[in-house]
Design an enzyme around this catalytic site. Sequence first.
Site, PDB file in Angstrom:
ATOM      1  N   GLU A 192      -6.248  -5.687   4.022  1.00  0.00           N
ATOM      2  CA  GLU A 192      -6.425  -6.865   3.171  1.00  0.00           C
ATOM      3  C   GLU A 192      -7.614  -6.710   2.232  1.00  0.00           C
ATOM      4  OE1 GLU A 192      -4.058  -8.635   2.190  1.00  0.00           O
ATOM      5  OE2 GLU A 192      -3.447  -8.767   4.278  1.00  0.00           O
ATOM      6  N   THR A 237       0.826  -1.210   0.000  1.00  0.00           N
ATOM      7  CA  THR A 237       0.000   0.000   0.000  1.00  0.00           C
ATOM      8  C   THR A 237       0.861   1.261   0.000  1.00  0.00           C
ATOM      9  OG1 THR A 237      -1.615  -1.219   1.273  1.00  0.00           O
ATOM     10  CG2 THR A 237      -1.869   1.167   1.253  1.00  0.00           C
TER      11      THR A 237
HETATM   12  C1  LIG Z   1      -9.464  -5.033  -5.801  1.00  0.00           C
HETATM   13  C2  LIG Z   1      -8.408  -5.861  -6.532  1.00  0.00           C
HETATM   14  C3  LIG Z   1      -8.690  -7.341  -6.363  1.00  0.00           C
HETATM   15  C4  LIG Z   1      -8.449  -5.458  -8.007  1.00  0.00           C
HETATM   16  O1  LIG Z   1      -7.288  -5.938  -8.632  1.00  0.00           O
HETATM   17  P1  LIG Z   1      -6.963  -5.561 -10.138  1.00  0.00           P
HETATM   18  O2  LIG Z   1      -5.696  -6.235 -10.498  1.00  0.00           O
HETATM   19  O3  LIG Z   1      -7.053  -4.102 -10.346  1.00  0.00           O
HETATM   20  O4  LIG Z   1      -8.148  -6.284 -10.771  1.00  0.00           O
HETATM   21  P2  LIG Z   1      -8.868  -6.087 -12.149  1.00  0.00           P
HETATM   22  O5  LIG Z   1      -7.852  -5.812 -13.230  1.00  0.00           O
HETATM   23  O6  LIG Z   1     -10.020  -5.186 -11.968  1.00  0.00           O
HETATM   24  O7  LIG Z   1      -9.319  -7.579 -12.341  1.00  0.00           O
HETATM   25  C5  LIG Z   1     -10.162  -8.176 -11.481  1.00  0.00           C
HETATM   26  C6  LIG Z   1     -10.100  -9.614 -11.868  1.00  0.00           C
HETATM   27  O8  LIG Z   1      -9.023 -10.221 -11.188  1.00  0.00           O
HETATM   28  C7  LIG Z   1      -9.495 -11.275 -10.413  1.00  0.00           C
HETATM   29  N1  LIG Z   1      -8.725 -11.331  -9.187  1.00  0.00           N
HETATM   30  C8  LIG Z   1      -8.395 -10.304  -8.365  1.00  0.00           C
HETATM   31  N2  LIG Z   1      -7.699 -10.781  -7.338  1.00  0.00           N
HETATM   32  C9  LIG Z   1      -7.581 -12.111  -7.496  1.00  0.00           C
HETATM   33  C10 LIG Z   1      -6.972 -13.134  -6.765  1.00  0.00           C
HETATM   34  N3  LIG Z   1      -6.350 -12.893  -5.633  1.00  0.00           N
HETATM   35  N4  LIG Z   1      -7.055 -14.403  -7.235  1.00  0.00           N
HETATM   36  C11 LIG Z   1      -7.694 -14.669  -8.380  1.00  0.00           C
HETATM   37  N5  LIG Z   1      -8.291 -13.728  -9.117  1.00  0.00           N
HETATM   38  C12 LIG Z   1      -8.233 -12.470  -8.684  1.00  0.00           C
HETATM   39  C13 LIG Z   1     -10.926 -10.923 -10.124  1.00  0.00           C
HETATM   40  O9  LIG Z   1     -11.669 -12.056  -9.793  1.00  0.00           O
HETATM   41  C14 LIG Z   1     -11.354 -10.337 -11.420  1.00  0.00           C
HETATM   42  O10 LIG Z   1     -11.587 -11.384 -12.334  1.00  0.00           O
HETATM   43  P3  LIG Z   1     -12.624 -11.166 -13.537  1.00  0.00           P
HETATM   44  O11 LIG Z   1     -12.107 -10.064 -14.389  1.00  0.00           O
HETATM   45  O12 LIG Z   1     -13.928 -10.820 -12.902  1.00  0.00           O
HETATM   46  O13 LIG Z   1     -12.617 -12.504 -14.202  1.00  0.00           O
HETATM   47  C15 LIG Z   1      -6.993  -5.594  -6.006  1.00  0.00           C
HETATM   48  O14 LIG Z   1      -6.603  -4.362  -6.368  1.00  0.00           O
HETATM   49  C16 LIG Z   1      -6.897  -5.806  -4.521  1.00  0.00           C
HETATM   50  O15 LIG Z   1      -6.756  -6.927  -4.053  1.00  0.00           O
HETATM   51  N6  LIG Z   1      -6.975  -4.698  -3.769  1.00  0.00           N
HETATM   52  C17 LIG Z   1      -6.944  -4.739  -2.329  1.00  0.00           C
HETATM   53  C18 LIG Z   1      -5.584  -4.408  -1.815  1.00  0.00           C
HETATM   54  C19 LIG Z   1      -5.252  -5.183  -0.586  1.00  0.00           C
HETATM   55  O16 LIG Z   1      -5.893  -6.154  -0.200  1.00  0.00           O
HETATM   56  N7  LIG Z   1      -4.182  -4.813   0.030  1.00  0.00           N
HETATM   57  C20 LIG Z   1      -3.663  -5.526   1.157  1.00  0.00           C
HETATM   58  C21 LIG Z   1      -2.347  -4.981   1.585  1.00  0.00           C
HETATM   59  S1  LIG Z   1      -1.559  -5.965   2.814  1.00  0.00           S
HETATM   60  C22 LIG Z   1      -2.415  -5.723   4.253  1.00  0.00           C
HETATM   61  O17 LIG Z   1      -3.363  -5.003   4.327  1.00  0.00           O
HETATM   62  C23 LIG Z   1      -1.898  -6.527   5.438  1.00  0.00           C
HETATM   63  C24 LIG Z   1      -2.618  -6.348   6.753  1.00  0.00           C
HETATM   64  C25 LIG Z   1      -2.332  -7.535   7.630  1.00  0.00           C
HETATM   65  C26 LIG Z   1      -2.309  -7.236   9.112  1.00  0.00           C
HETATM   66  O18 LIG Z   1      -1.994  -6.126   9.547  1.00  0.00           O
HETATM   67  O19 LIG Z   1      -2.500  -8.219   9.880  1.00  0.00           O
HETATM   68  C1  LIG Z   2      -4.252  -1.792  10.467  1.00  0.00           C
HETATM   69  C2  LIG Z   2      -3.808  -1.783   9.047  1.00  0.00           C
HETATM   70  C3  LIG Z   2      -2.747  -2.581   8.662  1.00  0.00           C
HETATM   71  C4  LIG Z   2      -2.288  -2.570   7.345  1.00  0.00           C
HETATM   72  N1  LIG Z   2      -1.208  -3.318   7.003  1.00  0.00           N
HETATM   73  C5  LIG Z   2      -0.728  -3.269   5.740  1.00  0.00           C
HETATM   74  C6  LIG Z   2       0.431  -3.997   5.369  1.00  0.00           C
HETATM   75  O1  LIG Z   2       1.023  -4.704   6.178  1.00  0.00           O
HETATM   76  N2  LIG Z   2       0.890  -3.899   4.105  1.00  0.00           N
HETATM   77  C7  LIG Z   2       0.271  -3.127   3.174  1.00  0.00           C
HETATM   78  O2  LIG Z   2       0.734  -3.075   2.047  1.00  0.00           O
HETATM   79  N3  LIG Z   2      -0.845  -2.442   3.492  1.00  0.00           N
HETATM   80  C8  LIG Z   2      -1.350  -2.481   4.748  1.00  0.00           C
HETATM   81  N4  LIG Z   2      -2.491  -1.770   5.076  1.00  0.00           N
HETATM   82  C9  LIG Z   2      -3.173  -0.988   4.056  1.00  0.00           C
HETATM   83  C10 LIG Z   2      -4.513  -1.569   3.664  1.00  0.00           C
HETATM   84  O3  LIG Z   2      -4.357  -2.783   2.981  1.00  0.00           O
HETATM   85  C11 LIG Z   2      -5.297  -0.567   2.819  1.00  0.00           C
HETATM   86  O4  LIG Z   2      -5.553   0.559   3.635  1.00  0.00           O
HETATM   87  C12 LIG Z   2      -6.581  -1.175   2.316  1.00  0.00           C
HETATM   88  O5  LIG Z   2      -6.319  -2.114   1.305  1.00  0.00           O
HETATM   89  C13 LIG Z   2      -7.590  -0.120   1.821  1.00  0.00           C
HETATM   90  O6  LIG Z   2      -7.054   0.656   0.826  1.00  0.00           O
HETATM   91  P1  LIG Z   2      -7.077   2.261   0.870  1.00  0.00           P
HETATM   92  O7  LIG Z   2      -6.506   2.673   2.159  1.00  0.00           O
HETATM   93  O8  LIG Z   2      -6.486   2.702  -0.382  1.00  0.00           O
HETATM   94  O9  LIG Z   2      -8.606   2.640   0.899  1.00  0.00           O
HETATM   95  P2  LIG Z   2      -9.412   3.406  -0.231  1.00  0.00           P
HETATM   96  O10 LIG Z   2      -9.474   2.530  -1.433  1.00  0.00           O
HETATM   97  O11 LIG Z   2      -8.898   4.756  -0.427  1.00  0.00           O
HETATM   98  O12 LIG Z   2     -10.841   3.435   0.430  1.00  0.00           O
HETATM   99  C14 LIG Z   2     -11.597   4.624   0.722  1.00  0.00           C
HETATM  100  C15 LIG Z   2     -13.058   4.417   0.317  1.00  0.00           C
HETATM  101  O13 LIG Z   2     -13.133   4.304  -1.092  1.00  0.00           O
HETATM  102  C16 LIG Z   2     -13.913   3.183  -1.447  1.00  0.00           C
HETATM  103  N5  LIG Z   2     -13.429   2.629  -2.724  1.00  0.00           N
HETATM  104  C17 LIG Z   2     -12.164   2.555  -3.173  1.00  0.00           C
HETATM  105  N6  LIG Z   2     -12.112   1.933  -4.353  1.00  0.00           N
HETATM  106  C18 LIG Z   2     -13.348   1.602  -4.676  1.00  0.00           C
HETATM  107  C19 LIG Z   2     -13.952   0.906  -5.773  1.00  0.00           C
HETATM  108  N7  LIG Z   2     -13.218   0.454  -6.783  1.00  0.00           N
HETATM  109  N8  LIG Z   2     -15.274   0.733  -5.763  1.00  0.00           N
HETATM  110  C20 LIG Z   2     -16.012   1.177  -4.740  1.00  0.00           C
HETATM  111  N9  LIG Z   2     -15.519   1.829  -3.665  1.00  0.00           N
HETATM  112  C21 LIG Z   2     -14.211   2.036  -3.637  1.00  0.00           C
HETATM  113  C22 LIG Z   2     -13.750   2.218  -0.296  1.00  0.00           C
HETATM  114  O14 LIG Z   2     -14.838   1.315  -0.225  1.00  0.00           O
HETATM  115  C23 LIG Z   2     -13.690   3.157   0.897  1.00  0.00           C
HETATM  116  O15 LIG Z   2     -15.005   3.433   1.320  1.00  0.00           O
HETATM  117  C24 LIG Z   2      -2.950  -1.760   6.392  1.00  0.00           C
HETATM  118  C25 LIG Z   2      -4.040  -0.976   6.776  1.00  0.00           C
HETATM  119  C26 LIG Z   2      -4.467  -0.975   8.095  1.00  0.00           C
HETATM  120  C27 LIG Z   2      -5.629  -0.117   8.480  1.00  0.00           C
END
Ligand SMILES: CC(C)(COP(=O)(O)OP(=O)(O)OC[C@H]1O[C@@H](n2cnc3c(N)ncnc32)[C@H](O)[C@@H]1OP(=O)(O)O)[C@@H](O)C(=O)NCCC(=O)NCCSC(=O)CCCC(=O)O
Ligand SMILES: Cc1cc2nc3c(=O)[nH]c(=O)nc-3n(C[C@H](O)[C@H](O)[C@H](O)COP(=O)(O)OP(=O)(O)OC[C@H]3O[C@@H](n4cnc5c(N)ncnc54)[C@H](O)[C@@H]3O)c2cc1C
Length: 642
Positions: A405, A123
């Site tokens: 996540e 992120t």
């Molecule tokens: C929302 C998406 C999934 C969109 O990805 P994109 O590449 O822009 O997708 P797109 O081109 O619109 O294509 C969507 C397409 O990609 C597929 N896809 C997406 N993810 C997966 C997967 N994991 N496995 C298998 N397929 C996957 C989707 O199903 C879509 O498929 P489709 O086009 O519908 O056939 C992605 O950007 C995403 O996962 N965003 C969330 C970011 C996130 O989760 N960040 C986490 C950071 S780490 C963290 O927070 C750690 C905290 C832990 C802690 O503190 O304990």
């Molecule tokens: C406690 C904590 C731990 C974390 N740990 C990690 C880590 O270890 N590593 C790491 O890489 N990241 C980490 N993160 C980051 C985290 O994964 C992101 O904050 C999270 O994925 C949300 O993304 P954002 O902050 O960009 O939110 P944004 O996407 O800016 O969200 C803001 C608003 O916009 C809306 N929105 C955004 N996109 C869309 C869309 N396409 N359609 C509809 N609505 C939308 C959302 O629903 C939300 O209401 C952590 C965050 C927290 C809070």
Amino acid sequence: MAAQIWGSEKRARRRREISAKIAQMPELHDSKPLPFMTREEKIMESARKLTILTEKMGQIIDPTDPAELYHLNNEVLGLEGNPMALHGVMFIPALSAQASDEQQAKWLPRALRREIIGTYAQTELGHGTNLQNLETTATYDLATQEFVLHTPQITALKWWPGNLGKSSNYAVVVAHMIIKAKNYGPHPFMVQLRDEKTHEPLPGITIGDIGPKMAYNIVDNGFLGFNKYRIPRTNLLMRHTKVEADGTYIKPPHAKINYSAMVHVRAYMLTGQAIMLASALNIATRYSSVRRQGQIDKSQPEVKVLEYQTQQHRLFPSIARAYAFQFAGAETVKLYEHVLKEMKSGNVSLMADLHALTSGLKSVVTYQTGEGIEQARMACGGHGYSMASYISEIYGVAIGGCTYEGENMVMLLQLARYLVKSAALVKSGQSSKLGPLVAYLGVKSEPTSLIDRIPNSGFTEYVKTFQHVSKRQTLKAADMFFGLMEKGEKREIAWNKCSVELNRASRLHTRLFIVEAFVRRVNEIADIRIKEALTDLLHLHVNYELLDIASYALEDGFLSASQLDYIRDQVYLYLGKIRPNAVSLLDSWEFSDIELRSVLGRRDGNVYENLFKWAKSSPLNKTDVLSSVTQYLKPMMEKARL
Ligand SMILES: CC(C)(COP(=O)(O)OP(=O)(O)OC[C@H]1O[C@@H](n2cnc3c(N)ncnc32)[C@H](O)[C@@H]1OP(=O)(O)O)[C@@H](O)C(=O)NCCC(=O)NCCSC(=O)CCCC(=O)O
Ligand SMILES: Cc1cc2nc3c(=O)[nH]c(=O)nc-3n(C[C@H](O)[C@H](O)[C@H](O)COP(=O)(O)OP(=O)(O)OC[C@H]3O[C@@H](n4cnc5c(N)ncnc54)[C@H](O)[C@@H]3O)c2cc1C
């Protein structure tokens, strides 16, 4: 019951043994209550315990068993995090899933031995959700065979990664890979951030802590910038993708395979959420059977507040959810491990199903966990608001899961894509192609629900009703979406206009899965007493959940008003049935006092005496007259008296 919750008798027994050992090791206990510590003190305390754990781990647990390690961490380090939280949660899983065998041989043993500490840095300040628009670049320099990592502007700073700020010296960094001016999109790289001897940031790296958060403050979530920072080509994680020395790109078998570390956490976090929900409920339910307030029958003494139906209604449906999440979580982890194994050998066919399932579950479970914990806090009245309950900390940590996540709305929309595709199959007469998780979308349902109409139907009619509403909402939202496109709306615009309805479908589908997982588990149980207690809980679950979503079933007449009355009566009936078991249903999770960290939720119920002790130990009470008084309030009062 503990065996049901933790998966087997052996696991439950091991947890108990581990807790007993920890109880005998005062050096692993909090040296004072965490709420009385500053953030720096908490981090220090956590690091102190972490190093003792690293030394003594082998005496307490089998370090190769992740479940035992998880329990050890929960108990000793607690849920506010620790300096190596992300090391285990994401760094090692990312290396395990995405590094080649050769890379794993180089880095994994060092990570497992804790020679190095790592995190997952994806992120950025400007983008978290939309990975395609991350701005950090990794540009391949053909001449030196290196990738040059760069942060072009402030919004490109990595921002949020756990333990990035101060603790980690390595990270898996996600950056856009550019080779010969072509952008291949976000890819994971192994990056050294700090000198292994001095722990100083390496030249070209800007790094630090992002400051205090709502909770989870032992974790040093951090920022990170690169100034043309060079890493060898071979630091691109190359299990699925490769870049040859001459810059040739070999693409992965699935475009989203690099997202697997996120799917890992989404799959595993469900049971973590269940544990937090059960912890808060354990505190609130124990306290509710100690707290006496008011009378139900004026001729009788004051009752335990747990006797009030409103209190039961506030707590018991969440107890059922905690169990349901634990069971659904266990199934999901099994599926994840299976898909991971397949993926490693090149079969990626199940990835889309797993992504859809975990996206929905992660969203519904974190949201409902937050709701349940907040109700548990309110159920403790005033004392719930005190940090002595520890519920506010549990809440703060748990609801982080709604955001990290993958933000919940965004993840529900990911599941919706899968549902809409499935709906398209149904509409085009290809229901036979539906995967097992959505097969019900292709099954014709009865015109009305048979709940209360068929004797001894068990939970079948409930499941059918959940299936009916989920199917109806999915097809309705999909129709709305297809309809807008037929009218000439661009796909993305049409999608946005339907997204509230689409997310409703995603939630219903996920709630159906959770109900089914609960039913599956109860059906498997052989022990008659355990089965009976869990069957009562399941009755409460299906009726409460159905009541909660009843409007979907009422609007097309699938459920009648009289059936709704029946469902409501069932809720009240099962609240009463569960009452005698309520405390035990939570004590069965076998959280120790050390793990719960709650004065209010103490196992011995000795609440009042210990609340007084707690208050007396508040740092403010070290002196009778604070300097805020001598310096400001006293002069103010004296001036006013003149
Ligand atoms: C929302 C998406 C999934 C969109 O990805 P994109 O590449 O822009 O997708 P797109 O081109 O619109 O294509 C969507 C397409 O990609 C597929 N896809 C997406 N993810 C997966 C997967 N994991 N496995 C298998 N397929 C996957 C989707 O199903 C879509 O498929 P489709 O086009 O519908 O056939 C992605 O950007 C995403 O996962 N965003 C969330 C970011 C996130 O989760 N960040 C986490 C950071 S780490 C963290 O927070 C750690 C905290 C832990 C802690 O503190 O304990
Ligand atoms: C406690 C904590 C731990 C974390 N740990 C990690 C880590 O270890 N590593 C790491 O890489 N990241 C980490 N993160 C980051 C985290 O994964 C992101 O904050 C999270 O994925 C949300 O993304 P954002 O902050 O960009 O939110 P944004 O996407 O800016 O969200 C803001 C608003 O916009 C809306 N929105 C955004 N996109 C869309 C869309 N396409 N359609 C509809 N609505 C939308 C959302 O629903 C939300 O209401 C952590 C965050 C927290 C809070």
